[in-house]
Enzyme design. Sequence first.
Site, PDB file in Angstrom:
ATOM      1  N   HIS A   1      -9.301   9.128   3.062  1.00  0.00           N
ATOM      2  CA  HIS A   1      -8.929   8.034   2.162  1.00  0.00           C
ATOM      3  C   HIS A   1      -9.179   8.521   0.747  1.00  0.00           C
ATOM      4  CE1 HIS A   1      -8.546   4.197   0.212  1.00  0.00           C
ATOM      5  NE2 HIS A   1      -8.174   3.651   1.351  1.00  0.00           N
TER       6      HIS A   1
ATOM      7  N   ARG B   1      -0.989   8.763   1.482  1.00  0.00           N
ATOM      8  CA  ARG B   1      -2.382   9.141   1.264  1.00  0.00           C
ATOM      9  C   ARG B   1      -2.669  10.634   1.243  1.00  0.00           C
ATOM     10  NH1 ARG B   1      -5.617   4.914   4.861  1.00  0.00           N
ATOM     11  NH2 ARG B   1      -4.908   3.200   3.588  1.00  0.00           N
TER      12      ARG B   1
ATOM     13  N   ARG C   1      -0.952   8.775   9.133  1.00  0.00           N
ATOM     14  CA  ARG C   1      -0.822   7.332   9.385  1.00  0.00           C
ATOM     15  C   ARG C   1      -0.376   6.590   8.126  1.00  0.00           C
ATOM     16  NH1 ARG C   1      -4.636   2.855   8.808  1.00  0.00           N
ATOM     17  NH2 ARG C   1      -5.790   4.374   7.591  1.00  0.00           N
TER      18      ARG C   1
ATOM     19  N   HIS D   1     -11.555   9.241   6.758  1.00  0.00           N
ATOM     20  CA  HIS D   1     -11.303   7.809   6.945  1.00  0.00           C
ATOM     21  C   HIS D   1     -10.742   7.468   8.318  1.00  0.00           C
ATOM     22  CE1 HIS D   1     -10.313   3.752   5.728  1.00  0.00           C
ATOM     23  NE2 HIS D   1      -9.015   3.947   5.892  1.00  0.00           N
TER      24      HIS D   1
ATOM     25  N   GLU E   1       0.854  -1.197   0.000  1.00  0.00           N
ATOM     26  CA  GLU E   1       0.000   0.000   0.000  1.00  0.00           C
ATOM     27  C   GLU E   1       0.886   1.241   0.000  1.00  0.00           C
ATOM     28  OE1 GLU E   1      -2.770  -0.447   3.261  1.00  0.00           O
ATOM     29  OE2 GLU E   1      -3.786  -2.105   2.280  1.00  0.00           O
TER      30      GLU E   1
HETATM   31  C1  SIN Z   1      -7.506   0.352   2.578  1.00  0.00           C
HETATM   32  O1  SIN Z   1      -7.773  -0.829   2.416  1.00  0.00           O
HETATM   33  O2  SIN Z   1      -7.241   1.131   1.679  1.00  0.00           O
HETATM   34  C2  SIN Z   1      -7.531   0.890   3.973  1.00  0.00           C
HETATM   35  C3  SIN Z   1      -6.326   0.486   4.689  1.00  0.00           C
HETATM   36  C4  SIN Z   1      -6.066   1.456   5.806  1.00  0.00           C
HETATM   37  O3  SIN Z   1      -6.806   2.416   5.981  1.00  0.00           O
HETATM   38  O4  SIN Z   1      -5.070   1.275   6.515  1.00  0.00           O
END
Ligand code: SIN
Length: 538
Positions: A241, A287, A383, A348, A118
Amino acid sequence: MESPKQFDFLVIGSGLAGLFYALEASKAGTVAILTKRSAQESNTLHAQGGVACVASSADSFELHIQDTLDTGAGLCKEGVVRTIIEEGPERIRDLARLGVRFSTRPGEGGEIWDLGKEGGHSRRRIFHVDDATGREIEQVLLRAVRANPRITVLEDHQAVDLITLAKLGYASENRCVGCYVLDRASGRVEAFCAHHTLLATGGCGKVYLYTSNPDVATGDGVAMAFRAGVPVANMEFIQFHPTCLYHPQAKSFLISEALRGEGALLLNHEGHRFLLDADPRGELAPRDIVARAIDAEIKRSGHPCVYLDIRRKGKEFLRERFPTIYAACLRYGIDMAEDRIPVVPAAHYQCGGVVTDVDGRTELPGLWAAGEVACTGLHGANRLASNSLLEAMVVSYRAARASIAAGPVSRKVAIPSWDEGSAADPDELVVVAHNWREIRELMWDYVGIVRTRKRLHRAGVRLQNLAREIREFYWSYRLNADLIELRNLVLVASLVVDSALERRESRGLHYVLDFPGPDDSRPPADTILRLSEPSIRA
Ligand code: SIN
């Protein structure tokens, strides 16, 4: 005076942090878990991505620590980051022992963990269960909790306020001794007492009009702790998010960042990969950068959304890796193997919260906090994706061990029954609904991804008026679930605005046009707010 219900440990909230703490604490005594709706309804249930944890020879604790510090923009507490990251593997093993079936794939010597990637992570390190990791964790933990005779789960029990010795008038000593709780079925408020109380109430996404969070995320724990005089930190750092499904019928449906980890591109309505103009890491930039670039693109183009394109991975892969998201998109007429997915950012995650150490210990003896409600120093100003479930399980476990070590509190105190006064049932529920909507709209419009001090001031003034009105309403009428949440929501919204005004710089998730960069003239510092005179009628 009715006698309060007595347990050794009281847990408010039934997501990963609450359930994990309860299982560990139950080794030393009785536990009550209070949850305001059904036990499984929590932020954990909706977590798609997974748990960040070092597990491959290509990775190391140092790399995970560095990624976390880089994303946190100077405000992470390095000792806390190290402890949480280094204890992750043991807690992952606990989850696996309890029955969580993390996804695997064929490797050289047999099945190996299928680690996802991610934004902000330099390595693949996300343990996941397809694309419904939180659902599996929640269900496995709930099963274990329900099978444990020392744990009582009370659904439809909504915490109203913490009971502290200071609020009861003890001048020499302060301590949390429990909580007043609304039993939604009977409409009565009862006192619950315990030696140790854990806040595991999750975050405050519902403060915003658009959020990936479920309806229960109304900031209850932060509000209750603040009213009890406990310091709250860094509430300006609300993580948006970047990719929630944009569809008129889709309420709060997240399109996991794991899609971008598997190669999804973000395109504008003209098919341009605009993120590369903002950051060379493109779709896998942290993010805050991705969300701000999308916000700017939407404002620039006048088009209401941007698009995720993962068509090139093919139907078979997408159905297997993302079964939940694939099915959900199909329900809205979007086949992600053939169509681009329309997305917008949404609130989020709350990176700040009730100030705790790495054991979840708050400043108020007897009160602990773990999970999104807490501010341990792991996330700093932003985060790193999938660090939250990691934090929830490590800190709740440590909090349970530390609560047990702190032992029972021998002192007995008389807890007055809840005073309903002359309260009547509210006959103007439209006021509650209106204020609820107004707070969420004004937070979205004035305290969103890109802020200005003028808009923040405006929001602050409006929230003060709303808070006054809600306080009058709250103390004039019989309590109900909506009023409790509205009272918490307005307080938490004000804490976000006040914190944002305190911070005279842009850092991490807090971006304010008046100060477009960080203030490098002094060391980065947390924004800490506290109520000077806690009062039962706050
Ligand atoms: C996601 O699946 O994009 C969320 C993961 C997260 O917020 O840590």
